[in-house]
Every structure is written in structure tokens, then in C-alpha cells.
Design a protein around this motif. Sequence first.
Motif, PDB file in Angstrom:
ATOM      1  N   ARG A 146       0.703   8.595  15.675  1.00  0.00           N
ATOM      2  CA  ARG A 146       2.093   8.529  16.130  1.00  0.00           C
ATOM      3  C   ARG A 146       2.909   9.663  15.505  1.00  0.00           C
ATOM      4  NH1 ARG A 146       5.059   7.284  20.454  1.00  0.00           N
ATOM      5  NH2 ARG A 146       7.099   6.457  19.893  1.00  0.00           N
ATOM      6  N   ILE A 147       2.697   9.932  14.238  1.00  0.00           N
ATOM      7  CA  ILE A 147       3.416  11.030  13.582  1.00  0.00           C
ATOM      8  C   ILE A 147       3.078  12.345  14.265  1.00  0.00           C
ATOM      9  CG2 ILE A 147       3.506  12.377  11.439  1.00  0.00           C
ATOM     10  CD1 ILE A 147       3.285   9.610   9.954  1.00  0.00           C
ATOM     11  N   ALA A 148       1.833  12.538  14.638  1.00  0.00           N
ATOM     12  CA  ALA A 148       1.419  13.759  15.313  1.00  0.00           C
ATOM     13  C   ALA A 148       2.118  13.928  16.659  1.00  0.00           C
ATOM     14  CB  ALA A 148      -0.092  13.783  15.494  1.00  0.00           C
ATOM     15  N   ASP A 195       0.849  -1.189   0.000  1.00  0.00           N
ATOM     16  CA  ASP A 195       0.000   0.000   0.000  1.00  0.00           C
ATOM     17  C   ASP A 195       0.891   1.248   0.000  1.00  0.00           C
ATOM     18  OD1 ASP A 195      -1.561   2.248   1.132  1.00  0.00           O
ATOM     19  OD2 ASP A 195      -3.106   0.737   1.516  1.00  0.00           O
ATOM     20  N   ASP A 196       0.893   1.973  -1.110  1.00  0.00           N
ATOM     21  CA  ASP A 196       1.771   3.142  -1.239  1.00  0.00           C
ATOM     22  C   ASP A 196       1.547   4.177  -0.146  1.00  0.00           C
ATOM     23  OD1 ASP A 196       2.973   2.048  -3.457  1.00  0.00           O
ATOM     24  OD2 ASP A 196       1.928   3.315  -4.901  1.00  0.00           O
ATOM     25  N   ALA A 197       0.302   4.424   0.208  1.00  0.00           N
ATOM     26  CA  ALA A 197       0.008   5.441   1.226  1.00  0.00           C
ATOM     27  C   ALA A 197       0.560   5.019   2.586  1.00  0.00           C
ATOM     28  CB  ALA A 197      -1.496   5.692   1.309  1.00  0.00           C
ATOM     29  N   LEU A 198       0.371   3.755   2.942  1.00  0.00           N
ATOM     30  CA  LEU A 198       0.889   3.276   4.220  1.00  0.00           C
ATOM     31  C   LEU A 198       2.415   3.226   4.210  1.00  0.00           C
ATOM     32  CD1 LEU A 198      -1.652   0.424   5.086  1.00  0.00           C
ATOM     33  CD2 LEU A 198      -1.609   2.786   5.936  1.00  0.00           C
ATOM     34  N   ALA A 199       2.993   2.834   3.091  1.00  0.00           N
ATOM     35  CA  ALA A 199       4.454   2.809   2.982  1.00  0.00           C
ATOM     36  C   ALA A 199       5.024   4.212   3.131  1.00  0.00           C
ATOM     37  CB  ALA A 199       4.883   2.187   1.650  1.00  0.00           C
ATOM     38  N   ASP A 200       4.355   5.193   2.537  1.00  0.00           N
ATOM     39  CA  ASP A 200       4.798   6.584   2.680  1.00  0.00           C
ATOM     40  C   ASP A 200       4.703   7.047   4.131  1.00  0.00           C
ATOM     41  OD1 ASP A 200       5.469   6.955   0.008  1.00  0.00           O
ATOM     42  OD2 ASP A 200       3.535   7.827  -0.526  1.00  0.00           O
ATOM     43  N   LEU A 201       3.620   6.672   4.812  1.00  0.00           N
ATOM     44  CA  LEU A 201       3.482   7.035   6.224  1.00  0.00           C
ATOM     45  C   LEU A 201       4.572   6.367   7.061  1.00  0.00           C
ATOM     46  CD1 LEU A 201      -0.380   6.933   6.752  1.00  0.00           C
ATOM     47  CD2 LEU A 201       1.116   8.941   6.925  1.00  0.00           C
ATOM     48  N   ASP A 202       4.898   5.127   6.717  1.00  0.00           N
ATOM     49  CA  ASP A 202       5.952   4.427   7.445  1.00  0.00           C
ATOM     50  C   ASP A 202       7.287   5.153   7.285  1.00  0.00           C
ATOM     51  OD1 ASP A 202       6.856   1.838   8.883  1.00  0.00           O
ATOM     52  OD2 ASP A 202       8.233   2.046   7.185  1.00  0.00           O
ATOM     53  N   ASP A 212      10.667  10.950  11.230  1.00  0.00           N
ATOM     54  CA  ASP A 212      10.307  11.719  12.418  1.00  0.00           C
ATOM     55  C   ASP A 212      10.894  11.096  13.682  1.00  0.00           C
ATOM     56  OD1 ASP A 212       8.900  13.333  10.687  1.00  0.00           O
ATOM     57  OD2 ASP A 212       6.913  12.791  11.450  1.00  0.00           O
ATOM     58  N   PHE A 213      10.879   9.779  13.760  1.00  0.00           N
ATOM     59  CA  PHE A 213      11.440   9.088  14.921  1.00  0.00           C
ATOM     60  C   PHE A 213      12.952   9.301  14.993  1.00  0.00           C
ATOM     61  CE2 PHE A 213      13.096   5.148  16.935  1.00  0.00           C
ATOM     62  CZ  PHE A 213      12.606   5.368  18.207  1.00  0.00           C
ATOM     63  N   ALA A 214      13.613   9.209  13.851  1.00  0.00           N
ATOM     64  CA  ALA A 214      15.071   9.438  13.820  1.00  0.00           C
ATOM     65  C   ALA A 214      15.397  10.864  14.266  1.00  0.00           C
ATOM     66  CB  ALA A 214      15.612   9.174  12.423  1.00  0.00           C
ATOM     67  N   GLN A 215      14.597  11.818  13.835  1.00  0.00           N
ATOM     68  CA  GLN A 215      14.816  13.208  14.252  1.00  0.00           C
ATOM     69  C   GLN A 215      14.566  13.376  15.748  1.00  0.00           C
ATOM     70  OE1 GLN A 215      12.253  15.406  11.613  1.00  0.00           O
ATOM     71  NE2 GLN A 215      13.676  15.251   9.891  1.00  0.00           N
ATOM     72  N   ASP A 225     -11.256  -3.376  10.448  1.00  0.00           N
ATOM     73  CA  ASP A 225     -10.728  -2.521   9.384  1.00  0.00           C
ATOM     74  C   ASP A 225      -9.217  -2.368   9.577  1.00  0.00           C
ATOM     75  OD1 ASP A 225     -10.235  -0.645   7.382  1.00  0.00           O
ATOM     76  OD2 ASP A 225     -11.218   1.009   8.446  1.00  0.00           O
ATOM     77  N   PRO A 226      -8.450  -3.395   9.220  1.00  0.00           N
ATOM     78  CA  PRO A 226      -7.013  -3.344   9.466  1.00  0.00           C
ATOM     79  C   PRO A 226      -6.318  -2.135   8.835  1.00  0.00           C
ATOM     80  CG  PRO A 226      -7.654  -5.551   8.813  1.00  0.00           C
ATOM     81  CD  PRO A 226      -8.853  -4.670   8.635  1.00  0.00           C
ATOM     82  N   ARG A 227      -6.660  -1.827   7.598  1.00  0.00           N
ATOM     83  CA  ARG A 227      -6.005  -0.704   6.932  1.00  0.00           C
ATOM     84  C   ARG A 227      -6.326   0.618   7.632  1.00  0.00           C
ATOM     85  NH1 ARG A 227      -6.283   3.467   3.487  1.00  0.00           N
ATOM     86  NH2 ARG A 227      -4.480   3.776   2.114  1.00  0.00           N
ATOM     87  N   GLY A 228      -7.599   0.813   7.943  1.00  0.00           N
ATOM     88  CA  GLY A 228      -8.001   2.029   8.640  1.00  0.00           C
ATOM     89  C   GLY A 228      -7.329   2.152   9.999  1.00  0.00           C
ATOM     90  N   CYS A 229      -7.198   1.045  10.688  1.00  0.00           N
ATOM     91  CA  CYS A 229      -6.538   1.021  11.990  1.00  0.00           C
ATOM     92  C   CYS A 229      -5.069   1.409  11.855  1.00  0.00           C
ATOM     93  CB  CYS A 229      -6.683  -0.378  12.595  1.00  0.00           C
ATOM     94  SG  CYS A 229      -5.869  -0.612  14.183  1.00  0.00           S
ATOM     95  N   VAL A 230      -4.378   0.837  10.864  1.00  0.00           N
ATOM     96  CA  VAL A 230      -2.960   1.148  10.642  1.00  0.00           C
ATOM     97  C   VAL A 230      -2.800   2.611  10.240  1.00  0.00           C
ATOM     98  CG1 VAL A 230      -0.946   0.662   9.175  1.00  0.00           C
ATOM     99  CG2 VAL A 230      -2.311  -1.225  10.090  1.00  0.00           C
ATOM    100  N   LEU A 231      -3.655   3.070   9.370  1.00  0.00           N
ATOM    101  CA  LEU A 231      -3.624   4.464   8.939  1.00  0.00           C
ATOM    102  C   LEU A 231      -3.773   5.407  10.138  1.00  0.00           C
ATOM    103  CD1 LEU A 231      -3.588   6.373   6.446  1.00  0.00           C
ATOM    104  CD2 LEU A 231      -6.063   6.191   6.439  1.00  0.00           C
ATOM    105  N   GLU A 232      -4.721   5.113  10.992  1.00  0.00           N
ATOM    106  CA  GLU A 232      -4.940   5.938  12.181  1.00  0.00           C
ATOM    107  C   GLU A 232      -3.745   5.844  13.140  1.00  0.00           C
ATOM    108  OE1 GLU A 232      -7.998   6.343  15.928  1.00  0.00           O
ATOM    109  OE2 GLU A 232      -8.739   5.449  14.079  1.00  0.00           O
ATOM    110  N   ALA A 233      -3.198   4.653  13.302  1.00  0.00           N
ATOM    111  CA  ALA A 233      -2.052   4.474  14.201  1.00  0.00           C
ATOM    112  C   ALA A 233      -0.863   5.314  13.728  1.00  0.00           C
ATOM    113  CB  ALA A 233      -1.672   2.995  14.280  1.00  0.00           C
ATOM    114  N   TYR A 234      -0.572   5.264  12.440  1.00  0.00           N
ATOM    115  CA  TYR A 234       0.537   6.061  11.898  1.00  0.00           C
ATOM    116  C   TYR A 234       0.256   7.556  12.045  1.00  0.00           C
ATOM    117  CZ  TYR A 234       3.557   2.484   9.879  1.00  0.00           C
ATOM    118  OH  TYR A 234       4.447   1.455   9.717  1.00  0.00           O
ATOM    119  N   THR A 235      -0.950   7.962  11.716  1.00  0.00           N
ATOM    120  CA  THR A 235      -1.304   9.385  11.780  1.00  0.00           C
ATOM    121  C   THR A 235      -1.145   9.920  13.199  1.00  0.00           C
ATOM    122  OG1 THR A 235      -2.830   9.081   9.933  1.00  0.00           O
ATOM    123  CG2 THR A 235      -3.118  11.050  11.262  1.00  0.00           C
TER     124      THR A 235
END
Length: 110
Positions: free
Chosen positions: A106-108, A46-53, A59-62, A94-104
Motif C-alpha cells: 500500500r505504501i508503494a 510490534d514496533d515495525a508494524l506500528a512504524d509502517l502504520d 503517505d495517505f494524508a499527503q 502468517d498474520p504478521r507477514g501478511c500485514v507487513l506485506e499489505a503495508y509495504t
Amino acid sequence: MSGLVAGSGIVAIVLMAMLALPAKAAQPSFDCDGARSEVEKMICGDDALADLDLRLARDFAQALARASADQVPDLRASQRAWRTQMLKCARTGDPRGCVLEAYTRRIAEF
């Protein structure tokens, strides 16, 4: 002039061939060949999830770079805990939605 027309035809063929090629998929921060969990495999496909990863990895490295030496262990532990929870998204409706929300979320935090 016929050479110009023939050249234009070749350019058009090359452009059409390039459009037919699949776009290079986004690559997450981890090696997809070693993906074991359902969630890791989903991120790899999933390109969108890969981009979020990738964004989260940056962000974590910074955050690690900004952290004092005594903050680093807690920051690493919080990232491991976040990852453990995120991998549980495979067991949701909704695994994808859950992962999307988790990344969003955590990035925040960064």
C-alpha cells in the motif's frame, strides 16, 4: 579526585538504569486503547508494524492533500477497502507477514 571517581560511579549507575528501562514502543496512527481486532492489537505490539502504520498514514494524508476534490472519495474508498483486506490477515497462516506485506504494497502505491 575521590569526588570525580564517586561522580563517575553515579553516572555509570544512571546509565545502567536507563539501559534497563524498556524503550518506548512505537505508536501507530490509531489509539491502541481502542484496538479491537487481532491485527490492530498486533500492530500496537510490534514496533515495525506500528512504524509502517505511521508511514502509511502520512503517505495517505499527503495523497489526500494532492488529490482533486473529485478524487478524494475514491481515494478514501480505496483506503477503506485496503484496510478491510488487511484486517483479514488475522485468518492467514502468517498474520504478521501478511500485514507487513499489505503495508509495504500500500505504501508503494502512494
